[in-house]
Design an enzyme around this catalytic site. Structure first.
Site, mmCIF file in Angstrom:
data_model
loop_
_atom_site.group_PDB
_atom_site.id
_atom_site.type_symbol
_atom_site.label_atom_id
_atom_site.label_comp_id
_atom_site.label_asym_id
_atom_site.label_seq_id
_atom_site.Cartn_x
_atom_site.Cartn_y
_atom_site.Cartn_z
ATOM 1 N N ASP A 1 0.840 -1.205 0.000
ATOM 2 C CA ASP A 1 0.000 0.000 0.000
ATOM 3 C C ASP A 1 0.872 1.251 0.000
ATOM 4 O O ASP A 1 2.000 1.226 -0.505
ATOM 5 C CB ASP A 1 -0.914 -0.059 1.248
ATOM 6 C CG ASP A 1 -2.255 0.598 1.005
ATOM 7 O OD1 ASP A 1 -2.284 1.828 0.910
ATOM 8 O OD2 ASP A 1 -3.268 -0.125 0.891
ATOM 9 N N HIS B 1 -3.724 6.243 3.282
ATOM 10 C CA HIS B 1 -4.467 5.067 2.828
ATOM 11 C C HIS B 1 -3.981 3.801 3.509
ATOM 12 O O HIS B 1 -4.760 3.030 4.077
ATOM 13 C CB HIS B 1 -4.306 4.978 1.302
ATOM 14 C CG HIS B 1 -5.132 3.924 0.655
ATOM 15 N ND1 HIS B 1 -4.612 2.697 0.284
ATOM 16 C CD2 HIS B 1 -6.432 3.903 0.285
ATOM 17 C CE1 HIS B 1 -5.567 1.978 -0.291
ATOM 18 N NE2 HIS B 1 -6.677 2.692 -0.308
ATOM 19 N N ILE C 1 -9.514 -1.741 18.097
ATOM 20 C CA ILE C 1 -8.416 -0.768 18.046
ATOM 21 C C ILE C 1 -8.741 0.506 18.823
ATOM 22 O O ILE C 1 -7.885 1.370 18.981
ATOM 23 C CB ILE C 1 -8.029 -0.397 16.592
ATOM 24 C CG1 ILE C 1 -9.254 0.053 15.790
ATOM 25 C CG2 ILE C 1 -7.320 -1.557 15.914
ATOM 26 C CD1 ILE C 1 -8.920 0.577 14.400
ATOM 27 N N ALA D 1 -7.428 -7.898 -8.880
ATOM 28 C CA ALA D 1 -8.614 -8.623 -8.419
ATOM 29 C C ALA D 1 -9.081 -9.687 -9.409
ATOM 30 O O ALA D 1 -9.611 -10.725 -9.012
ATOM 31 C CB ALA D 1 -9.741 -7.632 -8.133
ATOM 32 N N TYR E 1 -7.328 -11.588 -11.540
ATOM 33 C CA TYR E 1 -6.501 -12.764 -11.858
ATOM 34 C C TYR E 1 -7.218 -14.017 -11.360
ATOM 35 O O TYR E 1 -7.798 -14.018 -10.275
ATOM 36 C CB TYR E 1 -5.124 -12.651 -11.196
ATOM 37 C CG TYR E 1 -4.226 -11.634 -11.861
ATOM 38 C CD1 TYR E 1 -3.804 -11.808 -13.176
ATOM 39 C CD2 TYR E 1 -3.806 -10.511 -11.175
ATOM 40 C CE1 TYR E 1 -2.991 -10.874 -13.791
ATOM 41 C CE2 TYR E 1 -2.993 -9.569 -11.781
ATOM 42 C CZ TYR E 1 -2.585 -9.755 -13.087
ATOM 43 O OH TYR E 1 -1.789 -8.826 -13.693
ATOM 44 N N SER F 1 -11.146 -0.541 -1.080
ATOM 45 C CA SER F 1 -9.896 -0.509 -0.317
ATOM 46 C C SER F 1 -10.137 -0.826 1.148
ATOM 47 O O SER F 1 -9.272 -1.383 1.823
ATOM 48 C CB SER F 1 -9.272 0.888 -0.377
ATOM 49 O OG SER F 1 -8.397 0.996 -1.466
#
Ligand code: CA
Length: 584
Positions: free
Chosen positions: A126, A183, A198, A289, A291, A344
């Site tokens: 990323d 990101h 978290i 995505a 493949y 994402s």
């Protein structure tokens, strides 16, 4: 370079590239005999690629495509931890991922987690990760390369990277994978947050997984194929079991596929965002995505009411499962938190879930993981026709399954299409179809050898969709039955292609997940029809499939397009394996 090209010819090729074509060698992957060149200017990428393709020693050449992150950025201002907790409480939620109607049951799954010492590693390919964020620091979530002595300027563990104590920055080629976007930090928080809250004090809640930050997207969220390949190789070579890929692009890259295949062969799970263009990925592929390697799980995004997010790509055969991706609260750089949306954000829930399952059974490979995530999910009516599983992930169902069932270590060999994919958008028409399935009574002696020529033309026969249907069906059955899986389609069979008046004969092995590639010197005109015959292993039956030759502008190569190879072929191939005494 082609497999049979040795070292001296490779050197010659590189020399010629720099002298005649004014290109400089930038990087080499020795394992694949693959090389990256930089153009010196004056020449277009397309011309350079075409020139290279003319060299008989070159297997494929392609541009270094650019990929983009799959989110639209942060919604609202970054918040402190206290503000984030208030925001969650205002939503009536108990954890940071309270998704009202679309609850993926992480808290319920946490209650089920075994207390063992497995710490699966999730590579986040990323924009980097703010590894100084207190959540990651105090929970100890960031992966440490224990074999590397920090700051001594030496590659202590010999992995090819100097002082890579916590991953690598492939975008700028240094040892600091700090996030200069936001990101990757947001994505990493979702992965960690799938295994623990978290927003709770992380110092009393040590991380049960590790995050390996691999930066390849730059500060604008763009990254190159070659850097992505390096990052994937790093993940494979340094102990990651899951790779999260919240990025994509529309160009098919052979070299990227090869890197993912390496990850597959090492048992890694490869989670990829399906993209945010409201597209049908069955028709408009997005990579990685799309493949078809069986460890690639393509993830659509759902919203708070458990329907497909307005922006999310979908695809009833190429997108596998959905996961929340609208206004997800997660970590942001500088000890803050914030909301973001996109596939994402949906993908890292699946990566986090995969890590959670790997704690329970550390040997689950990518092929199996895809099956578990796919099958032990929550069916949602609105996802019918949108994702293959018609489901959104369910952490509780999945963890209960892996706790109750020992998965064996089987995964099929994937040979795929090594060369090119037939491109439906290029040829202008005519899908192939099953011509007939017929019984065969032939003599075996008249087998010709194909006239292998030097100007070879590669025909990739793409059976992936049809074969995947079979694999999925069988895997579902296997998981339900929880019994040993046989390599059902690992068969040797004869393949014939009729081109004009000539018949070309070849062997196809491991029909399981690939296709056949026939090299022939025959020159086919664009739009020509070829008939492919596949013979059953016992030689008693043949399937005939008609396909149309299409030119792929994108791949600069010919391919054969088959569109409707479905029911008849499935039935016939299913019959072949039955005859070999393999129970359905
Ligand atoms: Ca090192």
């Amino acid at each position: 370079m082609k497999d049979n090209v040795g070292e001296s010819k490779t050197h010659q090729f590189i020399g010629k590239a720099s002298l005649s074509h004014k290109m400089s060698l930038k990087r080499s992957w020795r394992r694949f005999n693959m090389h990256q060149f930089k153009l010196q200017g004056g020449k277009s990428v397309e011309d350079a690629v075409n020139d290279m393709l003319l060299d008989p020693d070159v297997e494929f050449a392609e541009p270094n495509y650019i990929f983009e992150k799959q989110s639209a950025g942060i919604e609202g201002a970054p918040m402190s931890a206290m503000e984030a907790i208030d925001a969650v409480n205002a939503m009536g939620g108990a954890d940071s991922f309270n998704q009202t109607a679309a609850d993926i049951n992480v808290e319920e799954a946490w209650a089920e987690m075994s207390s063992n010492s497995n710490v699966p590693i999730v590579a986040i390919i990323d924009s980097g990760v703010d590894y100084n964020h207190y959540v990651f620091v105090e929970s100890g979530a960031i992966w440490k390369n224990e074999d590397e002595i920090p700051g001594n300027g030496i590659d202590d563990d010999g992995n090819g990277y100097i002082d890579d104590v916590r991953g690598w920055n492939f975008a700028y080629n240094n040892n600091d994978p700090m996030d200069d976007d936001n990101h990757g930090t947001h994505v990493a928080g979702i992965v960690l947050g799938t295994t623990q809250d978290i927003l709770k004090n992380p110092s009393v809640d040590p991380a049960k997984i590790r995050i390996m930050p691999l930066k390849f997207l730059d500060q604008y969220g763009s990254g190159s194929t070659s850097d992505a390949i390096e990052a994937i190789n790093y993940a494979v070579n340094n102990g990651a079991s899951v790779i999260n890929n919240s990025w994509g692009g529309t160009s098919f890259s052979q070299s990227l596929q090869d890197a993912i295949l390496t990850a597959y062969n090492h048992g890694l799970t490869f989670v990829a965002a399906a993209g945010n263009a409201t597209n049908n990925n069955d028709e408009s592929p997005i990579y990685p995505a799309n493949y078809t390697i069986p460890n690639v799980i393509s993830i659509a995004a759902t919203n708070y009411s458990d329907s497909l997010a307005s922006f999310s790509n979908y695809g009833s055969s190429t997108v596998h499962v959905a996961s929340p991706g609208v206004s997800i609260l997660s970590t942001l750089p500088n000890d803050s938190f914030g909301y973001s949306s996109g596939t994402s954000m949906a993908a890292p829930f699946v990566s986090g879930l995969a890590a959670m399952l790997l704690r329970e059974q550390p040997d689950i490979n990518g092929y199996q993981m895809k099956g578990v995530v796919f099958d032990y999910s929550y069916g949602v009516g609105g996802l019918y026709g949108k994702v293959a599983s018609q489901s959104r992930i369910d952490a509780l169902k999945a963890i209960q399954f892996v706790q109750d069932n020992n998965l064996d270590a089987y995964q099929p060999e994937w040979t795929g299409s090594r060369s090119l994919a037939a491109d439906g958008s290029a040829g202008g028409g005519g899908c192939g179809m099953i011509a007939k399935v017929l019984s065969k009574h032939n003599n075996k002696n008249g087998r010709n050898t194909p006239p292998w020529g030097q100007t070879t033309l590669l025909l990739s026969i793409l059976f992936a969709p049809l074969i995947m249907m079979n694999i999925l069906r069988i895997r579902r059955k296997r998981i339900l039955d929880n019994r040993r899986q046989f390599p059902r389609y690992n068969i040797e069979s004869e393949v014939k292609i009729n081109v004009g008046g000539r018949q070309l004969v070849g062997q196809v092995s491991s029909l399981s997940l690939g296709g056949a590639r026939i090299d022939t010197e025959a020159l086919l005109e664009d739009g020509g029809v070829v008939t492919l015959s596949i013979e059953s292993p016992d030689g008693k039956q043949q399937i005939q499939v008609e396909g149309r030759v299409v030119w792929s502008e994108e791949k600069k190569a010919y391919g054969v397009q088959f569109c409707d190879a479905k029911d008849d072929a499935l039935a016939a191939i299913g019959g072949w394996t039955k005859r070999f005494g393999i129970a359905d």
